[in-house]
Design an enzyme around this catalytic site. Structure first.
Site, PDB file in Angstrom:
ATOM      1  N   ASN A   9       0.790   8.665  -1.284  1.00  0.00           N
ATOM      2  CA  ASN A   9       2.163   8.236  -1.001  1.00  0.00           C
ATOM      3  C   ASN A   9       2.539   7.206  -2.068  1.00  0.00           C
ATOM      4  O   ASN A   9       2.098   6.066  -2.013  1.00  0.00           O
ATOM      5  CB  ASN A   9       2.205   7.624   0.411  1.00  0.00           C
ATOM      6  N   TRP A  10       3.326   7.655  -3.033  1.00  0.00           N
ATOM      7  CA  TRP A  10       3.647   6.769  -4.170  1.00  0.00           C
ATOM      8  C   TRP A  10       4.640   5.670  -3.797  1.00  0.00           C
ATOM      9  O   TRP A  10       4.844   4.732  -4.545  1.00  0.00           O
ATOM     10  CB  TRP A  10       4.240   7.590  -5.323  1.00  0.00           C
ATOM     11  N   LYS A  11       5.305   5.822  -2.671  1.00  0.00           N
ATOM     12  CA  LYS A  11       6.347   4.859  -2.250  1.00  0.00           C
ATOM     13  C   LYS A  11       7.378   4.688  -3.372  1.00  0.00           C
ATOM     14  O   LYS A  11       7.653   5.655  -4.083  1.00  0.00           O
ATOM     15  CB  LYS A  11       5.699   3.540  -1.826  1.00  0.00           C
ATOM     16  N   HIS A  94       6.514   6.667   8.807  1.00  0.00           N
ATOM     17  CA  HIS A  94       5.749   5.620   8.111  1.00  0.00           C
ATOM     18  C   HIS A  94       6.203   4.248   8.611  1.00  0.00           C
ATOM     19  O   HIS A  94       7.382   4.040   8.868  1.00  0.00           O
ATOM     20  CB  HIS A  94       5.950   5.732   6.596  1.00  0.00           C
ATOM     21  N   GLU A  96       6.725   1.585   7.112  1.00  0.00           N
ATOM     22  CA  GLU A  96       7.783   0.958   6.301  1.00  0.00           C
ATOM     23  C   GLU A  96       9.150   1.509   6.693  1.00  0.00           C
ATOM     24  O   GLU A  96      10.151   0.801   6.646  1.00  0.00           O
ATOM     25  CB  GLU A  96       7.478   1.161   4.809  1.00  0.00           C
ATOM     26  N   GLU A 166      -2.294   4.661  10.584  1.00  0.00           N
ATOM     27  CA  GLU A 166      -2.149   3.590   9.608  1.00  0.00           C
ATOM     28  C   GLU A 166      -1.879   2.274  10.338  1.00  0.00           C
ATOM     29  O   GLU A 166      -0.721   1.967  10.654  1.00  0.00           O
ATOM     30  CB  GLU A 166      -0.977   3.887   8.669  1.00  0.00           C
ATOM     31  N   GLY A 172      -1.271  -2.002   2.381  1.00  0.00           N
ATOM     32  CA  GLY A 172      -0.944  -2.771   1.186  1.00  0.00           C
ATOM     33  C   GLY A 172      -1.433  -4.208   1.233  1.00  0.00           C
ATOM     34  O   GLY A 172      -1.048  -5.034   0.411  1.00  0.00           O
ATOM     35  N   SER A 212      -4.904   0.545   2.864  1.00  0.00           N
ATOM     36  CA  SER A 212      -5.842  -0.032   1.891  1.00  0.00           C
ATOM     37  C   SER A 212      -7.118   0.800   1.720  1.00  0.00           C
ATOM     38  O   SER A 212      -8.185   0.256   1.470  1.00  0.00           O
ATOM     39  CB  SER A 212      -6.187  -1.480   2.262  1.00  0.00           C
ATOM     40  N   GLY A 233      -1.801   4.811  -0.463  1.00  0.00           N
ATOM     41  CA  GLY A 233      -0.654   4.208  -1.155  1.00  0.00           C
ATOM     42  C   GLY A 233      -1.078   3.716  -2.527  1.00  0.00           C
ATOM     43  O   GLY A 233      -1.157   4.474  -3.494  1.00  0.00           O
ATOM     44  N   GLY A 234      -1.397   2.435  -2.615  1.00  0.00           N
ATOM     45  CA  GLY A 234      -1.711   1.792  -3.894  1.00  0.00           C
ATOM     46  C   GLY A 234      -2.710   2.556  -4.750  1.00  0.00           C
ATOM     47  O   GLY A 234      -2.491   2.740  -5.963  1.00  0.00           O
TER      48      GLY A 234
END
Ligand code: PGA
Length: 248
Positions: A9-11, A94, A96, A166, A172, A212, A233-234
């Site tokens: 997930n590149w966000k 998600h 976010e 999640e 993150g 993470s 993500g990251g």
């Protein structure tokens, strides 16, 4: 046996040049990957990435979709538009989207049913806030989110659904749930699916862990019996940190 499924997930990250470089590297290096791999770039790069992953084993995902069909909905992207670009999967619910953009359970359910009806696969994210975990409500929160997101979803459609657990406090932040914490919720989520559908559906559904996950901790997490992959993500923004996880 459930397939291991790793999604990136590149966000709201990357630019055009970085996108091309990363996707070309993933395509080259993952061509013999035995696991299922998906990447979800920002909307504006979907068309570009679609051309780059066409005919490869990398699935194309979107990070969100509209709850309504095409029409007067400023700023929204419909499932028809996503399909037009070759998108196969959409990430929904998600945290976010839930907490930064106020998406409620009902809206998420509308998006889930719309995406499934259009023939897209979905990844439904669930997870508790730290305060909810601290008062022992993690399982109940995840159960409510699952019950609500899957309302009206048939058993047949469930084969197009992946769950991503999640914990919000782990996203993150560099804080990861311990493998045991993850296993506990994953196993609970599977029980919820068994209650809502049946044991076969529960045994078959893929449940990813997200929050993470990185090159240092993925092995221990994936070793848990109910952890079937990751939503990353990251660590999905660089080939050297994403590829090892994809190879699981
Ligand atoms: P993270 O994000 O790996 O950067 O924690 C995971 C996610 O939000 O999907």
């Amino acid at each position: 046996m459930r397939t291991t499924y790793v999604a990136g997930n590149w966000k709201m990250n990357m630019d055009r040049e970085g996108t091309v470089a990363l996707v070309k590297e993933l395509v080259a290096q993952l061509k013999n990957c035995k696991n299922k791999v998906m990447i979800a770039p920002p909307f504006v790069y979907l068309d570009l990435v679609s051309q780059l992953v066409k005919g490869t084993n990398i699935l194309l995902g979107a990070q969100n979709c509209a709850a309504t069909d095409n029409g007067a909905h400023t700023g929204e992207i419909s499932v028809a538009m996503l399909k037009d670009l070759g998108v196969q999967v959409v990430i929904l619910g998600h945290s976010e989207r839930r907490y930064e953009f106020g998406e409620c359970d009902e809206l998420i359910n509308m998006k889930v049913t719309r995406a499934l009806a259009a023939g897209l696969d979905v990844i439904i994210c669930i997870g508790e806030l730290l305060a909810q975990r601290e008062v022992g409500r993690a399982e109940k929160v995840c159960e409510r989110q699952l019950n609500s997101a899957l309302m009206g979803v048939s058993k047949e459609q469930l084969s197009h659904v992946t769950i991503a657990y999640e914990p919000v406090w782990a996203i993150g932040t560099g804080k990861t749930a311990t493998p045991e914490d993850a296993q506990q919720i994953h196993s609970y989520a599977r029980k919820v699916i068994a209650k809502m559908y049946d044991q076969e559906a529960a045994d078959n559904i893929i449940i990813q862990y997200g929050g993470s996950m990185n090159v240092k901790n993925y092995k221990e997490l994936l070793a848990q019996s109910d952890v079937d992959g990751g939503l990353i993500g990251g660590a999905s923004l660089k080939a050297e940190t994403f590829i090892p996880i994809c190879n699981g």
